[in-house]
Design a protein around this motif. Sequence first.
Motif, mmCIF file in Angstrom:
data_model
loop_
_atom_site.group_PDB
_atom_site.id
_atom_site.type_symbol
_atom_site.label_atom_id
_atom_site.label_comp_id
_atom_site.label_asym_id
_atom_site.label_seq_id
_atom_site.Cartn_x
_atom_site.Cartn_y
_atom_site.Cartn_z
ATOM 1 N N CYS A 168 7.997 10.308 8.354
ATOM 2 C CA CYS A 168 7.722 10.083 6.926
ATOM 3 C C CYS A 168 6.231 9.923 6.624
ATOM 4 O O CYS A 168 5.827 10.058 5.480
ATOM 5 N N LEU A 169 5.422 9.618 7.652
ATOM 6 C CA LEU A 169 3.986 9.310 7.506
ATOM 7 C C LEU A 169 3.800 8.029 6.663
ATOM 8 O O LEU A 169 4.611 7.787 5.789
ATOM 9 N N PRO A 170 2.777 7.230 6.896
ATOM 10 C CA PRO A 170 1.706 7.453 7.865
ATOM 11 C C PRO A 170 2.213 7.263 9.295
ATOM 12 O O PRO A 170 3.124 6.468 9.524
ATOM 13 N N GLN A 227 12.165 8.784 -0.013
ATOM 14 C CA GLN A 227 11.795 9.420 1.257
ATOM 15 C C GLN A 227 13.010 10.123 1.854
ATOM 16 O O GLN A 227 12.934 11.278 2.289
ATOM 17 N N ASN A 242 0.815 -1.218 0.000
ATOM 18 C CA ASN A 242 0.000 0.000 0.000
ATOM 19 C C ASN A 242 0.849 1.268 0.000
ATOM 20 O O ASN A 242 2.014 1.252 0.404
ATOM 21 N N SER A 243 0.239 2.362 -0.404
ATOM 22 C CA SER A 243 0.931 3.657 -0.407
ATOM 23 C C SER A 243 -0.079 4.775 -0.600
ATOM 24 O O SER A 243 -1.059 4.620 -1.327
ATOM 25 N N LEU A 244 0.179 5.906 0.023
ATOM 26 C CA LEU A 244 -0.556 7.137 -0.277
ATOM 27 C C LEU A 244 0.409 8.149 -0.895
ATOM 28 O O LEU A 244 0.297 8.551 -2.045
ATOM 29 N N ARG A 245 1.437 8.534 -0.107
ATOM 30 C CA ARG A 245 2.367 9.580 -0.547
ATOM 31 C C ARG A 245 3.187 9.170 -1.769
ATOM 32 O O ARG A 245 3.297 9.936 -2.742
ATOM 33 N N THR A 246 3.761 7.993 -1.728
ATOM 34 C CA THR A 246 4.655 7.583 -2.821
ATOM 35 C C THR A 246 3.875 7.486 -4.121
ATOM 36 O O THR A 246 4.327 7.918 -5.186
ATOM 37 N N ARG A 265 8.126 15.176 -1.261
ATOM 38 C CA ARG A 265 8.239 13.899 -1.969
ATOM 39 C C ARG A 265 8.091 14.097 -3.477
ATOM 40 O O ARG A 265 8.684 13.368 -4.276
ATOM 41 N N HIS A 285 14.436 3.279 1.572
ATOM 42 C CA HIS A 285 13.367 4.112 0.994
ATOM 43 C C HIS A 285 14.034 5.409 0.536
ATOM 44 O O HIS A 285 13.846 6.477 1.142
ATOM 45 N N ARG A 303 7.567 -0.724 -5.528
ATOM 46 C CA ARG A 303 7.437 -0.754 -4.062
ATOM 47 C C ARG A 303 7.285 -2.207 -3.632
ATOM 48 O O ARG A 303 6.340 -2.897 -4.027
HETATM 49 N N1 CP Z 1 6.177 7.895 3.435
HETATM 50 C C1 CP Z 1 5.622 7.080 2.523
HETATM 51 O O1 CP Z 1 6.335 6.421 1.742
HETATM 52 O O2 CP Z 1 4.269 7.079 2.515
HETATM 53 P P1 CP Z 1 3.362 6.017 1.744
HETATM 54 O O3 CP Z 1 3.647 4.678 2.374
HETATM 55 O O4 CP Z 1 1.963 6.482 1.955
HETATM 56 O O5 CP Z 1 3.759 6.019 0.304
#
Ligand code: CP
Length: 317
Positions: free
Chosen positions: A274-276, A150, A46-50, A302, A147, A110
Amino acid sequence: MRHFTSITQLPDLKAALEEAKYVKQNPFADQELGKNKTLLMVFFNNSLRTRLSTQKAALNLGMNVIVLDVNQGAWKLETERGVIMDGDKSEHLLEAIPVMGSYCDVIGVRSFAQFASKEDDYNEVIINQFIKYSGKPVFSMEAATRHPLQTFADLITIEEYKTKEKPKVVLTWAPHPKALPQAVPNSFAEGLLMTDYEFVIANPEGYDLAPEFTKGATITHNQDEALRGADFVYAKNWSAYEGDNYGKVLNQDRNWTITSEKMALTDNAFFMHCLPVRRNMIVSDDVIESPQSLVIPEAANRVVSAQTILKEILKSL
Ligand code: CP
């Protein structure tokens, strides 16, 4: 630069940070570079930012983007060679990778640590197969041990906010209920050790990171001592690396949560993550919502990080 799986592959970090500054100020200056080029982003996790930032970076560069979530809608992939495929996995990565490579010009992958085998994780078996068999430049969108996109965003952010030539940066372990990979802290340590900042890692006993990533850093098991005089506090959870405890959660000690009392030990430090992030496990509400919290500008960087790296890769095509 053809592949990008570690911040150490940047030939000149200072020049890369200067380039990132240019990219941030001129996000659409290189639209021709990516014209008629396709980025394929492959997500095993899963990912949001990347997902969003890398896509935005590619669009800024004029690229087309395809996104594949391997676990949602694709055939279930076998990754081990020599396996008799009589189970639920319909396709082997060794066919899937060159097929994916035939549809694009650049591939982002990823693929987190799986914790089944420390050797496989630390040999980066998944992303290395993409490098070997896709025929295309490959970059990491977080692999088993690093990463780098990041880390580059983190370094860009520290450069933007530092008020001293050589700030004190503290990477501190903080509690979390689930076993998380060591990729972010490994990579952050690797990146910080390329700078001339003062760099301290604080973690409870049993949570020391792999020495190949931390050689040269000050490592302490006393968080309060580490935080004294810090200019930046980078909190992150990671599971154990050492011995048979690899991938295990040894404790969830809330004394390591970053609170305003902990931040009071610092030199009015900025807070980074780095979140989440799990609020009130890793960091208290008041710290993450404070004016010293950089989590949002850090996430926004990012795009700059991904665009700077993608630009270099496009130049190599
Ligand atoms: N920091 C980061 O890589 O966030 P995601 O896992 O949401 O992509």
